[in-house]
Scaffold this motif. Structure first.
Motif, PDB file in Angstrom:
ATOM      1  N   LEU A 146      -2.293  -3.991   2.220  1.00  0.00           N
ATOM      2  CA  LEU A 146      -1.565  -5.209   2.586  1.00  0.00           C
ATOM      3  C   LEU A 146      -1.093  -5.167   4.037  1.00  0.00           C
ATOM      4  N   GLU A 147      -1.176  -3.999   4.666  1.00  0.00           N
ATOM      5  CA  GLU A 147      -0.799  -3.877   6.070  1.00  0.00           C
ATOM      6  C   GLU A 147      -1.630  -4.856   6.901  1.00  0.00           C
ATOM      7  N   VAL A 168       4.289  -0.648  -0.182  1.00  0.00           N
ATOM      8  CA  VAL A 168       3.370  -0.420   0.936  1.00  0.00           C
ATOM      9  C   VAL A 168       3.696   0.898   1.635  1.00  0.00           C
ATOM     10  N   VAL A 178       3.418  -6.212   7.327  1.00  0.00           N
ATOM     11  CA  VAL A 178       3.092  -7.216   6.309  1.00  0.00           C
ATOM     12  C   VAL A 178       3.825  -8.515   6.653  1.00  0.00           C
TER      13      VAL A 178
END
Length: 326
Positions: A146-147, A168, A178
């Protein structure tokens, strides 16, 4: 710590006081500290703020089944458009109680709004009643993926983005990389399919609907970053709780009985969800239910408070001895 956002956090403003009246009971006078209505035959009028979502139906179930009356309470329900909308109404004692997410209560308390959690309410469980959905074509297979991506939530600076950041980082990614954006739950799936967002955080029934879509897959439930995390708690203003401990005790007891009934008779509870939310019965029959209980585990609130401080959702932790009413 800076968190990248496409939209700003919702402020606790006077506009948040706009609540839509719903059902049950008549507010016939000012709140009173006399909660012995079950013995005297007189009921204490109170108003409780709720969201029109599945778990909150257990309160309406308790009202319909006479549980609150048994505890000497005449309850009127008012519906809020979001958890933040309920906080100023409770603080000003426009309403006596509300059910909403604990992070909002902690943030309000850290900003000087004197709030008291008086009981638990709902907690995450398995199978997950909410979670993050991605498209298989996105290549997102882990939390660290998701970075650099955009995640949609119904509101930012809530438990959804807080716990996503924690997941994360736990997975080795940069939580500050994010981007979170606000999109209403019903609109997120279309945005996901069209590629305008990379991930979507939704509760039931939107979760089941999303996962039934071709090419969509479940990444995980970010709320699982804290074991047994409360999705909602029952709260009041500190001033009201301290002035009316008997009413608070009666209300907390009624919440415990109402949630216990919902868990014991899920068929009755699902029927209450249909009536309360207006969702089709066939949809409600398949949704994953959260665990409901009036019990409150202080340790979970402590962990949430520490996480909120770590990721900059609060500048300083609130005094939980004051926030948790005992």
């Amino acid at each position: 710590m800076i968190r990248k956002r496409l939209t700003g956090a919702a402020a606790l403003t006077a506009a948040a006081l706009m609540l839509t009246a719903c059902s049950s009971g008549t507010l016939s006078g000012e709140p009173t500290s006399d909660a012995d209505g079950a013995d005297s035959g007189e009921l204490t009028p109170i108003t409780v703020g709720l969201l029109q979502i599945a778990p909150a139906a257990a309160v309406q179930l308790g009202i319909d089944e006479g549980i609150f009356e048994e505890h000497g309470l005449d309850v009127e329900v008012q519906l809020g458009q979001g958890g933040a909308a309920l906080l100023p109404a409770v603080s000003s004692q426009s309403i006596e109680f509300a059910v909403g997410n604990p992070l909002s209560v902690l943030v309000a308390a850290s900003q000087g709004l004197e709030m008291s959690i008086v009981a638990g309410y709902s907690q995450i469980t398995e199978p997950a009643p909410s979670g993050i959905v991605v498209m298989e074509s996105s290549g997102i297979q882990s939390w660290s993926d998701l970075e650099g991506k955009t995640v949609a939530l119904n509101a930012v600076n809530t438990q959804g983005d807080l716990t996503t950041m924690a997941q994360v980082e736990e997975d080795g990614g940069d939580p500050n990389a994010v981007t979170f954006t606000e999109i209403a739950f019903p609109d997120q799936l279309a945005q996901l399919e069209q590629g305008h967002i990379d991930a979507s955080w939704v509760p039931e029934p939107f979760l089941s609907t999303s996962l039934a879509t071709e090419g969509a897959t479940f990444l995980g439930d970010p709320l699982a970053a804290i074991d047994d995390l409360y999705t909602m708690v029952t709260f009041s203003s500190t001033a009201y709780a301290e002035a009316n401990p008997e009413v608070v005790e009666a209300f907390a007891a009624a919440i415990s009985e109402s949630t216990a009934l919902a868990m014991e008779d899920t068929e009755l509870y699902r029927a209450a969800i249909v009536d309360y939310t207006g969702m089709p019965a066939e949809v409600v029959e398949t949704i994953n239910l959260e665990k409901l209980s009036g019990d409150l585990d202080r340790g979970i609130i402590e962990e949430l408070s520490a996480m909120a401080l770590k990721y900059g959702f609060v500048d300083s932790e609130p005094d939980l001895d004051k926030v948790i009413f005992e």
